[in-house]
Scaffold this motif. Structure first.
Motif, PDB file in Angstrom:
ATOM      1  N   LEU A 198     -44.202  -6.616   5.502  1.00  0.00           N
ATOM      2  CA  LEU A 198     -44.059  -5.188   5.193  1.00  0.00           C
ATOM      3  C   LEU A 198     -42.821  -4.952   4.324  1.00  0.00           C
ATOM      4  CD1 LEU A 198     -45.043  -2.269   5.700  1.00  0.00           C
ATOM      5  CD2 LEU A 198     -43.530  -2.207   7.666  1.00  0.00           C
ATOM      6  N   CYS A 199     -41.702  -5.583   4.712  1.00  0.00           N
ATOM      7  CA  CYS A 199     -40.466  -5.379   3.964  1.00  0.00           C
ATOM      8  C   CYS A 199     -40.564  -5.952   2.556  1.00  0.00           C
ATOM      9  CB  CYS A 199     -39.297  -6.024   4.701  1.00  0.00           C
ATOM     10  SG  CYS A 199     -38.852  -5.110   6.152  1.00  0.00           S
ATOM     11  N   LEU A 200     -41.150  -7.140   2.434  1.00  0.00           N
ATOM     12  CA  LEU A 200     -41.235  -7.757   1.112  1.00  0.00           C
ATOM     13  C   LEU A 200     -42.156  -6.953   0.199  1.00  0.00           C
ATOM     14  CD1 LEU A 200     -41.283 -11.524   2.125  1.00  0.00           C
ATOM     15  CD2 LEU A 200     -39.444 -10.258   1.023  1.00  0.00           C
ATOM     16  N   VAL A 201     -43.280  -6.474   0.752  1.00  0.00           N
ATOM     17  CA  VAL A 201     -44.199  -5.664  -0.062  1.00  0.00           C
ATOM     18  C   VAL A 201     -43.501  -4.384  -0.512  1.00  0.00           C
ATOM     19  CG1 VAL A 201     -46.291  -4.264   0.044  1.00  0.00           C
ATOM     20  CG2 VAL A 201     -46.311  -6.598   0.915  1.00  0.00           C
ATOM     21  N   ALA A 202     -42.794  -3.729   0.432  1.00  0.00           N
ATOM     22  CA  ALA A 202     -42.096  -2.486   0.088  1.00  0.00           C
ATOM     23  C   ALA A 202     -41.060  -2.734  -0.999  1.00  0.00           C
ATOM     24  CB  ALA A 202     -41.433  -1.908   1.335  1.00  0.00           C
ATOM     25  N   GLU A 203     -40.331  -3.831  -0.853  1.00  0.00           N
ATOM     26  CA  GLU A 203     -39.313  -4.177  -1.851  1.00  0.00           C
ATOM     27  C   GLU A 203     -39.946  -4.332  -3.242  1.00  0.00           C
ATOM     28  OE1 GLU A 203     -36.009  -4.749  -1.618  1.00  0.00           O
ATOM     29  OE2 GLU A 203     -35.709  -5.679  -3.587  1.00  0.00           O
ATOM     30  N   GLY A 204     -41.079  -5.028  -3.285  1.00  0.00           N
ATOM     31  CA  GLY A 204     -41.763  -5.230  -4.567  1.00  0.00           C
ATOM     32  C   GLY A 204     -42.243  -3.917  -5.160  1.00  0.00           C
ATOM     33  N   LEU A 205     -42.890  -3.096  -4.326  1.00  0.00           N
ATOM     34  CA  LEU A 205     -43.425  -1.820  -4.815  1.00  0.00           C
ATOM     35  C   LEU A 205     -42.302  -0.916  -5.318  1.00  0.00           C
ATOM     36  CD1 LEU A 205     -46.179  -0.903  -2.189  1.00  0.00           C
ATOM     37  CD2 LEU A 205     -46.474  -1.675  -4.543  1.00  0.00           C
ATOM     38  N   LEU A 206     -41.192  -0.903  -4.556  1.00  0.00           N
ATOM     39  CA  LEU A 206     -40.095  -0.021  -4.952  1.00  0.00           C
ATOM     40  C   LEU A 206     -39.430  -0.502  -6.230  1.00  0.00           C
ATOM     41  CD1 LEU A 206     -38.654   0.721  -1.451  1.00  0.00           C
ATOM     42  CD2 LEU A 206     -39.615   2.367  -3.039  1.00  0.00           C
ATOM     43  N   ALA A 207     -39.405  -1.830  -6.437  1.00  0.00           N
ATOM     44  CA  ALA A 207     -38.847  -2.336  -7.686  1.00  0.00           C
ATOM     45  C   ALA A 207     -39.666  -1.812  -8.854  1.00  0.00           C
ATOM     46  CB  ALA A 207     -38.834  -3.866  -7.673  1.00  0.00           C
ATOM     47  N   LEU A 208     -41.004  -1.805  -8.680  1.00  0.00           N
ATOM     48  CA  LEU A 208     -41.876  -1.258  -9.723  1.00  0.00           C
ATOM     49  C   LEU A 208     -41.599   0.225  -9.926  1.00  0.00           C
ATOM     50  CD1 LEU A 208     -45.394  -2.855  -9.175  1.00  0.00           C
ATOM     51  CD2 LEU A 208     -43.808  -3.171 -11.077  1.00  0.00           C
ATOM     52  N   ALA A 209     -41.511   0.964  -8.797  1.00  0.00           N
ATOM     53  CA  ALA A 209     -41.273   2.401  -8.872  1.00  0.00           C
ATOM     54  C   ALA A 209     -39.959   2.692  -9.581  1.00  0.00           C
ATOM     55  CB  ALA A 209     -41.272   3.001  -7.470  1.00  0.00           C
ATOM     56  N   GLN A 210     -38.964   1.863  -9.277  1.00  0.00           N
ATOM     57  CA  GLN A 210     -37.651   2.063  -9.893  1.00  0.00           C
ATOM     58  C   GLN A 210     -37.747   1.931 -11.411  1.00  0.00           C
ATOM     59  OE1 GLN A 210     -34.758  -0.678  -8.408  1.00  0.00           O
ATOM     60  NE2 GLN A 210     -33.285  -0.123  -9.963  1.00  0.00           N
ATOM     61  N   ARG A 211     -38.535   0.959 -11.867  1.00  0.00           N
ATOM     62  CA  ARG A 211     -38.737   0.762 -13.289  1.00  0.00           C
ATOM     63  C   ARG A 211     -39.416   1.985 -13.893  1.00  0.00           C
ATOM     64  NH1 ARG A 211     -38.822  -3.084 -17.184  1.00  0.00           N
ATOM     65  NH2 ARG A 211     -40.663  -2.424 -18.310  1.00  0.00           N
ATOM     66  N   THR A 212     -40.389   2.518 -13.144  1.00  0.00           N
ATOM     67  CA  THR A 212     -41.173   3.633 -13.670  1.00  0.00           C
ATOM     68  C   THR A 212     -40.324   4.893 -13.832  1.00  0.00           C
ATOM     69  OG1 THR A 212     -42.928   2.690 -12.323  1.00  0.00           O
ATOM     70  CG2 THR A 212     -43.402   4.769 -13.416  1.00  0.00           C
ATOM     71  N   VAL A 213     -39.443   5.156 -12.841  1.00  0.00           N
ATOM     72  CA  VAL A 213     -38.704   6.421 -12.919  1.00  0.00           C
ATOM     73  C   VAL A 213     -37.514   6.344 -13.871  1.00  0.00           C
ATOM     74  CG1 VAL A 213     -39.350   7.131 -10.585  1.00  0.00           C
ATOM     75  CG2 VAL A 213     -37.212   5.903 -10.949  1.00  0.00           C
ATOM     76  N   THR A 214     -37.124   5.134 -14.266  1.00  0.00           N
ATOM     77  CA  THR A 214     -35.995   5.022 -15.192  1.00  0.00           C
ATOM     78  C   THR A 214     -36.419   5.523 -16.572  1.00  0.00           C
ATOM     79  OG1 THR A 214     -35.288   3.073 -13.995  1.00  0.00           O
ATOM     80  CG2 THR A 214     -34.292   3.446 -16.128  1.00  0.00           C
ATOM     81  N   PRO A 215     -35.685   6.487 -17.142  1.00  0.00           N
ATOM     82  CA  PRO A 215     -36.027   6.981 -18.471  1.00  0.00           C
ATOM     83  C   PRO A 215     -36.070   5.831 -19.481  1.00  0.00           C
ATOM     84  CG  PRO A 215     -34.290   8.307 -17.491  1.00  0.00           C
ATOM     85  CD  PRO A 215     -34.506   7.138 -16.594  1.00  0.00           C
ATOM     86  N   ARG A 216     -37.002   5.927 -20.444  1.00  0.00           N
ATOM     87  CA  ARG A 216     -37.220   4.784 -21.313  1.00  0.00           C
ATOM     88  C   ARG A 216     -35.965   4.406 -22.099  1.00  0.00           C
ATOM     89  NH1 ARG A 216     -41.137   5.719 -25.712  1.00  0.00           N
ATOM     90  NH2 ARG A 216     -42.679   6.237 -24.119  1.00  0.00           N
ATOM     91  N   GLY A 217     -35.243   5.437 -22.571  1.00  0.00           N
ATOM     92  CA  GLY A 217     -34.039   5.149 -23.342  1.00  0.00           C
ATOM     93  C   GLY A 217     -33.032   4.344 -22.547  1.00  0.00           C
TER      94      GLY A 217
END
Lengths: 254, 228
Positions: A198-217
């Motif tokens: 559960l923790c490893l999956v959450a970590e992976g998903l959140l890493a993706l989410a973090q990339r998504t919310v970071t403004p492109r610039g």
């Protein structure tokens, strides 16, 4: 390998997955407690962090909060709250929220305080008012660090919630704790695998989410070369933990 | 002393401490010995590991990556994964503690080694230092502040983490907290909590002191500059 077989047998049994204390229900409870705890912590830490970071103060407060909560064992807070009359998941939520505050607070403060002064000067030169600067310049630039803080907090709480099973909270940790209590080590192993997964999956998903919310610039600028982060040197115990907590190259430090 | 004379304050009771000092002392000794052993063992393993990863940069990625994944695994899950193989008791707790401390330490040693001023290593190379000798005599001493910071964090987290050992019946002061919770004895929980936090603070101070003794060349002004 006998134990591993036993663990997989436990995991393969549909009866262990359904019902009130099945894996599915426990996972749902686990995630729910985590979300409530993080939201509660965020409601306190994010506004405070934004205010302190915007004013470029509060570095010391972050250090003090982080160091104190690190020295306070989770089990201590859980048993204290539970025996103070808050049974079950209320105690869990409160205890976990306390431990989710430091990563959120310190990352928000560093994120905002780390914005280049030249950038702020340029924004002022364009005629932006204080709140506009905060909204259009400082917050977007702080997003990577704030998101990293949220990710650290969520994964940390996901990892803390299982402990609450010791004081009667319902989560995936219950599988482990009841396995220990009944000396069924196959079940203990299965529970351990579930919690870790559960923790490893959450970590992976959140890493993706973090990339998504970071403004492109900001993402592109980070790709070209890291901006130096103020106040984050290895000589300070607090960033060392930030380093340790964030495995990916998510810009928590350096 | 009958059981009926309730302590005036259910949370803080000197009476409890005085009557159960033997018990508290045993838990405290267990706690301290586990912490010291775990941190020392972790340091003994972390230094060569980080040194190797520094000398062979290709190893650094996998080492730090594995450490990160392991660190994400919650303590309860780690004990649950270890206990069926290493048994119920001290070994399991110690292995778990060493693993967590190891991850903090390896990372910090690597950060410290990577942060050594290139001018310093250039000068050492110019003086004819080989790669290994440079690591031992130049880079490691230069990385000491970062290593000490890592030991501080590892020590404080280990003190807190020992309590989770209750799941395998070996949790030092955590044992008292859990027993206090079971029997609804507030003073027992509070005493164990206070002792635990105090222990963490004292251990942290000791590490800081040792760090100062190890780096006498860092003046007070350096320290202030580093803290700012």
């Amino acid at each position: 390998m006998d134990l591993l077989t036993e663990a997989f047998a436990w995991l393969n049994d549909p009866l262990n997955w359904t019902g009130r204390n099945g894996v599915l229900a426990l996972t749902a409870a686990h995630v729910q407690v985590t979300l409530v705890a993080v939201l509660l912590a965020a409601a306190v830490a994010l506004p405070a962090g934004v205010a302190l970071g915007h004013a470029r103060r509060g570095g010391t407060l972050g250090v003090v909060v982080a160091n104190t909560t690190r020295a306070l064992p989770t089990l201590a807070l859980l048993t204290l709250l539970a025996s103070a009359g808050l049974f079950g998941n209320t105690a869990t939520v409160l205890a976990c929220a306390v431990f989710a505050v430091p990563p959120l607070l310190t990352n928000t403060v560093t994120g905002l305080a780390g914005v280049d002064r030249d950038v702020l000067d340029a924004a002022r030169g364009l005629g932006m008012s204080g709140p506009r600067r905060l909204w259009l310049v400082e917050l977007p630039l702080a997003v990577p660090l704030v998101a990293a803080g949220v990710r650290t907090a969520v994964v940390q709480v996901l990892a803390t919630v299982p402990l609450a099973a010791l004081v009667g909270g319902r989560s995936l940790g219950s599988v482990v704790v009841s396995g220990f209590a009944t000396q069924r080590y196959g079940q203990v192993l299965a529970g351990g695998l579930l919690v870790a997964a559960l923790c490893l999956v959450a970590e992976g998903l959140l890493a993706l989410a973090q990339r998504t919310v970071t403004p492109r610039g900001v993402r592109e600028a980070a790709g070209r070369g890291r901006r130096p982060r103020r106040g984050l040197t290895a000589a300070d115990p607090v960033p060392a933990v930030a380093t340790a907590r964030g495995p990916g190259s998510n810009g928590i430090t350096r | 002393m009958s059981a009926t004379d309730a302590p005036p304050n259910p949370w803080f009771s000197w009476d409890y401490v005085a009557r159960n000092w033997g018990d508290i002392e045993r838990a405290l000794t267990q706690h301290v010995s586990l912490t010291v052993q775990a941190v020392v063992l972790a340091l003994v393993v972390a230094l060569p590991l980080a040194g190797l990863a520094h000398l062979r940069p290709r190893l650094a990625g996998p080492v730090v990556g594995t450490a990160g994944v392991l660190y994400t695994v919650p303590s309860l899950a780690l004990f649950a994964l270890l206990a069926p193989y290493t048994g119920i008791g001290r070994t399991t707790v110690l292995i778990g503690l060493v693993l967590y401390a190891l991850l903090v330490l390896v990372r910090n040693v690597l950060v410290g080694l990577a942060g050594v001023d290139p001018a310093v290593t250039d000068a050492a190379r110019g003086m004819g230092y080989g790669r290994v000798r440079m690591l031992l005599q130049v880079e490691l001493p230069q990385a000491l502040p970062s290593i000490v910071a890592g030991v501080r964090v590892a020590t404080v987290t280990t003190v807190a983490l020992v309590t989770v050992g209750v799941v395998v019946g070996y949790g030092g002061l955590g044992q008292l907290m859990f027993r206090g919770f079971r029997s609804d004895y507030h003073a027992e929980i509070m005493t164990a909590t206070v002792l635990c936090v105090l222990l963490a603070l004292v251990a942290d101070l000791l590490v800081v002191l040792v760090g100062r003794l190890l780096t006498p060349w860092r003046s007070a002004r350096d320290r202030q500059a580093a803290a700012a």
